[in-house]
Design a protein around this motif. Structure first.
Motif, PDB file in Angstrom:
ATOM      1  N   ILE A 182      76.835   8.797  39.644  1.00  0.00           N
ATOM      2  CA  ILE A 182      75.720   9.278  40.478  1.00  0.00           C
ATOM      3  C   ILE A 182      76.032  10.674  40.978  1.00  0.00           C
ATOM      4  CG2 ILE A 182      74.335   8.810  42.539  1.00  0.00           C
ATOM      5  CD1 ILE A 182      74.926   5.838  42.130  1.00  0.00           C
ATOM      6  N   LYS A 183      75.293  11.626  40.437  1.00  0.00           N
ATOM      7  CA  LYS A 183      75.585  13.032  40.697  1.00  0.00           C
ATOM      8  C   LYS A 183      75.565  13.368  42.194  1.00  0.00           C
ATOM      9  CE  LYS A 183      74.487  17.405  38.471  1.00  0.00           C
ATOM     10  NZ  LYS A 183      75.913  17.766  38.519  1.00  0.00           N
ATOM     11  N   SER A 184      74.593  12.787  42.918  1.00  0.00           N
ATOM     12  CA  SER A 184      74.441  13.147  44.337  1.00  0.00           C
ATOM     13  C   SER A 184      75.649  12.691  45.169  1.00  0.00           C
ATOM     14  CB  SER A 184      73.159  12.531  44.902  1.00  0.00           C
ATOM     15  OG  SER A 184      73.208  11.130  44.739  1.00  0.00           O
ATOM     16  N   LEU A 185      76.473  11.793  44.607  1.00  0.00           N
ATOM     17  CA  LEU A 185      77.638  11.314  45.366  1.00  0.00           C
ATOM     18  C   LEU A 185      78.914  12.054  44.977  1.00  0.00           C
ATOM     19  CD1 LEU A 185      77.150   7.430  45.248  1.00  0.00           C
ATOM     20  CD2 LEU A 185      76.730   8.952  47.165  1.00  0.00           C
ATOM     21  N   ASP A 186      78.796  13.018  44.048  1.00  0.00           N
ATOM     22  CA  ASP A 186      80.002  13.657  43.517  1.00  0.00           C
ATOM     23  C   ASP A 186      81.000  14.059  44.595  1.00  0.00           C
ATOM     24  OD1 ASP A 186      79.203  13.259  41.004  1.00  0.00           O
ATOM     25  OD2 ASP A 186      78.849  15.358  40.471  1.00  0.00           O
ATOM     26  N   ASP A 187      80.488  14.663  45.678  1.00  0.00           N
ATOM     27  CA  ASP A 187      81.413  15.230  46.663  1.00  0.00           C
ATOM     28  C   ASP A 187      81.691  14.304  47.837  1.00  0.00           C
ATOM     29  OD1 ASP A 187      81.644  17.553  45.154  1.00  0.00           O
ATOM     30  OD2 ASP A 187      79.752  18.304  45.946  1.00  0.00           O
ATOM     31  N   SER A 188      81.188  13.075  47.769  1.00  0.00           N
ATOM     32  CA  SER A 188      81.425  12.157  48.884  1.00  0.00           C
ATOM     33  C   SER A 188      82.783  11.465  48.679  1.00  0.00           C
ATOM     34  CB  SER A 188      80.321  11.108  48.946  1.00  0.00           C
ATOM     35  OG  SER A 188      80.463  10.252  47.833  1.00  0.00           O
ATOM     36  N   GLN A 189      83.192  10.697  49.676  1.00  0.00           N
ATOM     37  CA  GLN A 189      84.477   9.980  49.623  1.00  0.00           C
ATOM     38  C   GLN A 189      84.566   9.041  48.427  1.00  0.00           C
ATOM     39  OE1 GLN A 189      87.331   9.087  52.156  1.00  0.00           O
ATOM     40  NE2 GLN A 189      87.136  11.285  52.092  1.00  0.00           N
ATOM     41  N   CYS A 190      83.398   8.543  47.975  1.00  0.00           N
ATOM     42  CA  CYS A 190      83.457   7.581  46.870  1.00  0.00           C
ATOM     43  C   CYS A 190      83.123   8.240  45.537  1.00  0.00           C
ATOM     44  CB  CYS A 190      82.491   6.426  47.140  1.00  0.00           C
ATOM     45  SG  CYS A 190      80.832   6.981  47.493  1.00  0.00           S
ATOM     46  N   GLY A 191      82.825   9.532  45.548  1.00  0.00           N
ATOM     47  CA  GLY A 191      82.370  10.196  44.325  1.00  0.00           C
ATOM     48  C   GLY A 191      83.507  10.639  43.430  1.00  0.00           C
ATOM     49  N   ILE A 192      83.141  11.171  42.294  1.00  0.00           N
ATOM     50  CA  ILE A 192      84.111  11.497  41.250  1.00  0.00           C
ATOM     51  C   ILE A 192      84.980  12.700  41.635  1.00  0.00           C
ATOM     52  CG2 ILE A 192      82.433  12.881  39.925  1.00  0.00           C
ATOM     53  CD1 ILE A 192      85.085  10.602  38.342  1.00  0.00           C
ATOM     54  N   THR A 193      84.427  13.661  42.364  1.00  0.00           N
ATOM     55  CA  THR A 193      85.219  14.859  42.727  1.00  0.00           C
ATOM     56  C   THR A 193      86.429  14.449  43.557  1.00  0.00           C
ATOM     57  OG1 THR A 193      83.144  16.070  42.808  1.00  0.00           O
ATOM     58  CG2 THR A 193      85.072  17.179  43.712  1.00  0.00           C
ATOM     59  N   TYR A 194      86.194  13.541  44.495  1.00  0.00           N
ATOM     60  CA  TYR A 194      87.263  13.052  45.370  1.00  0.00           C
ATOM     61  C   TYR A 194      88.372  12.408  44.528  1.00  0.00           C
ATOM     62  CZ  TYR A 194      89.551  10.184  48.963  1.00  0.00           C
ATOM     63  OH  TYR A 194      90.468   9.593  49.797  1.00  0.00           O
ATOM     64  N   LYS A 195      87.956  11.625  43.514  1.00  0.00           N
ATOM     65  CA  LYS A 195      88.950  10.939  42.673  1.00  0.00           C
ATOM     66  C   LYS A 195      89.722  11.944  41.812  1.00  0.00           C
ATOM     67  CE  LYS A 195      86.353   6.668  42.667  1.00  0.00           C
ATOM     68  NZ  LYS A 195      84.989   6.396  42.331  1.00  0.00           N
ATOM     69  N   MET A 196      89.012  12.972  41.336  1.00  0.00           N
ATOM     70  CA  MET A 196      89.713  13.974  40.515  1.00  0.00           C
ATOM     71  C   MET A 196      90.743  14.721  41.358  1.00  0.00           C
ATOM     72  SD  MET A 196      86.818  15.477  37.929  1.00  0.00           S
ATOM     73  CE  MET A 196      85.709  16.089  39.180  1.00  0.00           C
ATOM     74  N   GLU A 197      90.368  15.049  42.590  1.00  0.00           N
ATOM     75  CA  GLU A 197      91.310  15.724  43.495  1.00  0.00           C
ATOM     76  C   GLU A 197      92.518  14.819  43.743  1.00  0.00           C
ATOM     77  OE1 GLU A 197      91.056  18.725  44.196  1.00  0.00           O
ATOM     78  OE2 GLU A 197      88.932  19.131  43.765  1.00  0.00           O
TER      79      GLU A 197
END
Length: 392
Positions: free
Chosen positions: A266-281
């Motif tokens: 879900i693109k809109s969640l990318d930067d949230s705690q559960c989104g993919i960006t958080y996991k990549m970091e």
């Protein structure tokens, strides 16, 4: 090892912690053990064995219901609406702009269906499995008496329409002969004879029904890579009474798995705690703890985790390895009680195992290494990930 599994699975209530431990080190294929363990690990089968048969019957009946409502009913409606021309204004007609119009839903569904169709035809092209006919075609849909429009027909009609009408730059429509389309496009639509269906068509149906039932996420490219290994595992189960229901069982296991990883899609969640960006970091922060030199090298070359870890994490590594190896990795991932924390460690292990090459390489070379990962021995990778886990 097989005896260990059989012992845990023969208890009236399966001891989940014991089962997880066993599965983490890889599940034997023999006797359908993997299929059974995955169904338990993905919360499809309850731990009390006495409940299994009634639950399976209920879920499989429910899936038949979905088929009737979402594939057979719209197909019948389409067939019926095409017949009578007189009362087209009273009837819900194709140009009806009302968002509640059945036609409107039908055309929207077609867009989703075409995207799914394009993706599932390409599933594991190096393996013949998905192109082969299934031993258990869906009789509800393939009954030769059926007059309704199946998904297969919907795709054929929609693609033929979109192939023959091509607009040129000035907006003039020129209708080209469908026979003069690019040579590949028609051969790509060769289908098995009536009464047969290929495994990829079953996967298409699973994804289409999932998209209909989950309009908030619908279908996102990549879901085909998540459903593929599940379906393959269940459809090659040595026990025919399980294998026969591979479609319904895959659907529910896929739905449960997506409930856990859907935020990655879900693109809109990318930067949230559960989104993919958080996991990549998180992959990079874990790497920093385990191997600061390698971490700094990747930072210095401005190699962001998005460039490779996005695909690794979102698709649970299903694109990086051959299918049997993906299935072995998934044994460990599904057995992980913290659900996919172990995946972060596997990603870190993949980085540390090629650290020497990465430390020597320049940006271009390193990007190539990361996007086409060079080590194919997944046992080595899993062993390294386990070491990282134990060194916490």
């Amino acid at each position: 090892r097989i005896a260990d599994f059989q012992e845990v699975l023969s208890e009236p209530t399966v001891a989940l912690a014991k089962l997880r431990d066993l599965c983490f080190s890889g599940i034997p294929f023999d006797g359908g053990l993997r299929c059974l363990c995955w169904k338990i690990l993905l919360n499809y089968l309850p731990l009390e064995k006495a409940l299994w048969s009634s639950l399976l019957k209920k879920q499989r009946d429910l899936y038949s219901q979905f088929l009737k409502e979402m594939i057979i009913q719209p197909g019948i409606a389409k067939a019926n609406l095409g017949v009578s021309r007189e009362d087209v204004t009273l009837e819900d007609h194709p140009l009806n702009p009302n968002p509640d119009s059945r036609w409107n839903t039908y055309f929207k569904d077609n867009e989703v269906l075409l995207q799914i169709d394009k993706d599932v035809r390409r599933l594991y092209p190096d393996m013949a499995f998905f192109q082969r006919p299934t031993d258990y075609p869906c009789l509800l849909i393939l009954d030769p008496q059926n007059e309704f429009e199946t998904l297969r027909k919907r795709v054929e009609q929609t693609t033929l329409k979109s192939q023959t009408v091509a607009r040129n730059r000035s907006g003039v429509t020129n209708v080209s002969s469908p026979l003069k389309t690019t040579p590949n496009s028609l051969s790509e639509y060769e289908v098995l004879p009536n009464g047969c269906e290929a495994h990829w068509e079953v996967v298409e149906r699973i994804l289409f029904i999932y998209a209909k039932l989950n309009p908030g996420i619908a279908y996102v490219q990549g879901m085909n890579e998540i459903v593929g290994p599940l379906y393959y595992t269940f459809a090659t189960d040595p026990n025919s009474e399980w294998k026969e229901h591979a479609e319904a069982d895959t659907f529910f296991c896929f739905t449960n798995l997506m409930a856990e990883i859907r935020d990655n899609f879900i693109k809109s969640l990318d930067d949230s705690q559960c989104g993919i960006t958080y996991k990549m970091e998180k992959v990079y922060s874990t790497l920093k703890e385990k191997d600061v030199e390698l971490y700094l090298k990747l930072q210095e070359q401005n190699i962001k985790p998005q460039f490779f870890a996005f695909r690794w994490l979102t698709l649970l590594l299903s694109q990086e390895f051959l299918l049997p190896d993906v299935i072995r990795i998934w044994d460990s991932l599904f057995a992980d009680d913290k659900r996919f924390d172990f995946l972060l460690l596997v990603c870190c292990a993949m980085l540390t195992l090629i650290r020497d090459q990465l430390l020597e390489g320049d940006f271009t070379l390193n990007m190539r290494l990361l996007q086409d990962y060079p080590i194919s021995d997944v046992h080595l990778i899993l062993k390294k990930a386990k070491e990282l886990q134990d060194s916490k």
